[in-house]
Design an enzyme around this catalytic site. Structure first.
Site, mmCIF file in Angstrom:
data_model
loop_
_atom_site.group_PDB
_atom_site.id
_atom_site.type_symbol
_atom_site.label_atom_id
_atom_site.label_comp_id
_atom_site.label_asym_id
_atom_site.label_seq_id
_atom_site.Cartn_x
_atom_site.Cartn_y
_atom_site.Cartn_z
ATOM 1 N NE ARG A 160 -18.949 34.743 -58.226
ATOM 2 C CZ ARG A 160 -18.564 34.561 -56.977
ATOM 3 N NH1 ARG A 160 -17.680 35.388 -56.431
ATOM 4 N NH2 ARG A 160 -19.036 33.550 -56.255
ATOM 5 C CB ILE A 161 -14.492 41.330 -61.327
ATOM 6 C CG1 ILE A 161 -15.799 41.495 -60.538
ATOM 7 C CG2 ILE A 161 -14.155 42.630 -62.065
ATOM 8 C CD1 ILE A 161 -15.710 42.466 -59.381
ATOM 9 C CB SER A 180 -5.375 34.306 -59.505
ATOM 10 O OG SER A 180 -5.268 32.995 -60.013
ATOM 11 C CB ILE A 239 -11.520 48.354 -60.892
ATOM 12 C CG1 ILE A 239 -11.119 46.931 -61.316
ATOM 13 C CG2 ILE A 239 -11.556 49.296 -62.089
ATOM 14 C CD1 ILE A 239 -12.173 46.207 -62.108
ATOM 15 C CB ALA A 240 -8.247 46.047 -56.702
ATOM 16 N NE ARG A 241 -12.273 47.341 -51.227
ATOM 17 C CZ ARG A 241 -13.240 47.019 -52.060
ATOM 18 N NH1 ARG A 241 -13.160 47.377 -53.342
ATOM 19 N NH2 ARG A 241 -14.295 46.338 -51.647
ATOM 20 C CD GLU A 270 -12.176 54.870 -52.350
ATOM 21 O OE1 GLU A 270 -11.652 54.306 -53.315
ATOM 22 O OE2 GLU A 270 -13.236 54.479 -51.815
ATOM 23 C CG HIS A 288 -15.015 53.046 -54.834
ATOM 24 N ND1 HIS A 288 -14.305 52.703 -53.709
ATOM 25 C CD2 HIS A 288 -15.484 51.871 -55.332
ATOM 26 C CE1 HIS A 288 -14.352 51.389 -53.530
ATOM 27 N NE2 HIS A 288 -15.069 50.863 -54.514
#
Length: 334
Positions: A160-161, A180, A239-241, A270, A288
């Site tokens: 979606r993102i 993907s 922006i994932a992990r 983090e 984050h």
């Protein structure tokens, strides 16, 4: 008697208000995350748990919580939860997709544009008084950045993102590449996107945006070898992990000019980050905050509440992650 839910961090009031109508609610009000010891103590008498990405929810937690039947994760990702163990124990796991898609996609673009146009460097230049000190109002070579319009963007992870990021890229007249686990022909047709193997995508792209979940396969998928595949003018956005990227390799790439820059909203450990990142001008850092808009966070709180209320009513939660648990236990607190 109402079932009891523990919320491990204060969330927007709209979600808490919904829950209070159906549950006995306890909220961890401290700004700092709940400690492991306190969490293990508090879960002993709870029926439901609302968790953040910062809490590890595993066999130890499930063993300490004999009444626990559902965990609502206040996030899209759920790599902080042992899904296999939860399913085995008959614990339902839910997440909060959709409601934060646009906010997170916007954040990817904030980082991309800020890095490409050296916005943070320019802001520091003005705030520090250096602009006034130099006495030069404008110069043809001042803070030259990289063009975005008409360039090539590679999106790694096309859920979606990822697709929302691609829709924004279309407005910038960009060539859209994606990678993907599965191809998406309908989306390719809609957006004019091209599926490409990861290594080829890295070679072709001017901007690479990471949106994949953290798994054994994606851990350090962007390593030294792959960073060297990228163009020296390319920009990496994560922006994932944090653990999707080998930070040591990234620091080296930024320092030695293998790539032009990076925009990071996530880090390996983090709230800690590699100290050398702080000294590099060609990286934009954010703590984050991908989904940190009023609308997104309130939507997440509402979805958390809807999941728990549905479960209480004996219904399958709207965003159940581990559907195999339906074979172990029916929804409900009875």
């Amino acid at each position: 008697m109402k079932p009891k839910v523990l919320i491990t961090r204060k969330i927007p009031e709209n979600g808490i208000k919904m829950l209070r109508e159906h549950f006995e609610v306890e909220v961890w009000e401290d700004e700092h995350e709940i400690s492991r010891e306190v969490l293990l103590e508090k879960v002993r008498d709870v029926d439901a748990l609302v968790t953040m990405l910062s809490e590890r929810i595993d066999a130890e937690v499930f063993d300490a919580a004999p009444r626990l039947k559902i965990v609502a994760n206040y996030a899209v990702g759920y790599d902080n939860i042992d899904i296999e163990e939860a399913t085995k124990m008959g614990v339902y796991i839910t997440n909060t997709p959709d409601v934060l898609t646009n906010a997170t996609a916007d954040m990817a673009w904030v980082l991309l544009l800020a890095t490409a146009r050296r916005l943070i460097e320019a802001d520091k230049f003005v705030r520090s008084g250096e602009w006034k000190k130099r006495g030069v109002a404008w110069h043809p070579l001042m803070f030259l950045g990289y063009d975005v319009y008409g360039r090539t963007i590679g999106i790694v992870g096309f859920g979606r993102i990822g697709q929302a990021i691609a829709r924004r890229a279309k407005g910038f007249g960009m060539r859209i590449l994606y990678n993907s686990r599965t191809r998406k022909p309908e989306v390719e047709k809609e957006l004019g996107a091209e599926f490409m193997p990861l290594d080829e995508l890295l070679k072709e792209s001017d901007f690479v945006v990471l949106v994949v979940p953290l798994t054994k396969e994606t851990y350090h998928m962007i390593n030294e070898e792959r960073l060297k595949l990228m163009k020296p003018t390319a920009i990496l956005v994560n922006i994932a992990r944090g653990k999707v990227v080998d930070t040591e390799a990234l620091v080296k790439a930024l320092r030695e000019g293998w790539i032009a820059g990076a925009g990071l909203d996530v880090f390996e450990e983090e709230p800690y980050y590699h100290e050398e990142l702080f000294s590099l001008d060609n990286v934009v850092l954010a703590p984050h905050i991908g989904s940190a808009t009023y609308g997104a966070r309130e939507g997440m709180a509402e979805l958390v509440a809807r999941n728990l209320i549905a479960f209480k009513n004996g219904e399958v939660p709207p965003t159940l992650v581990n559907r195999e648990v339906l074979n172990v236990r029916k929804p409900g607190f009875e």
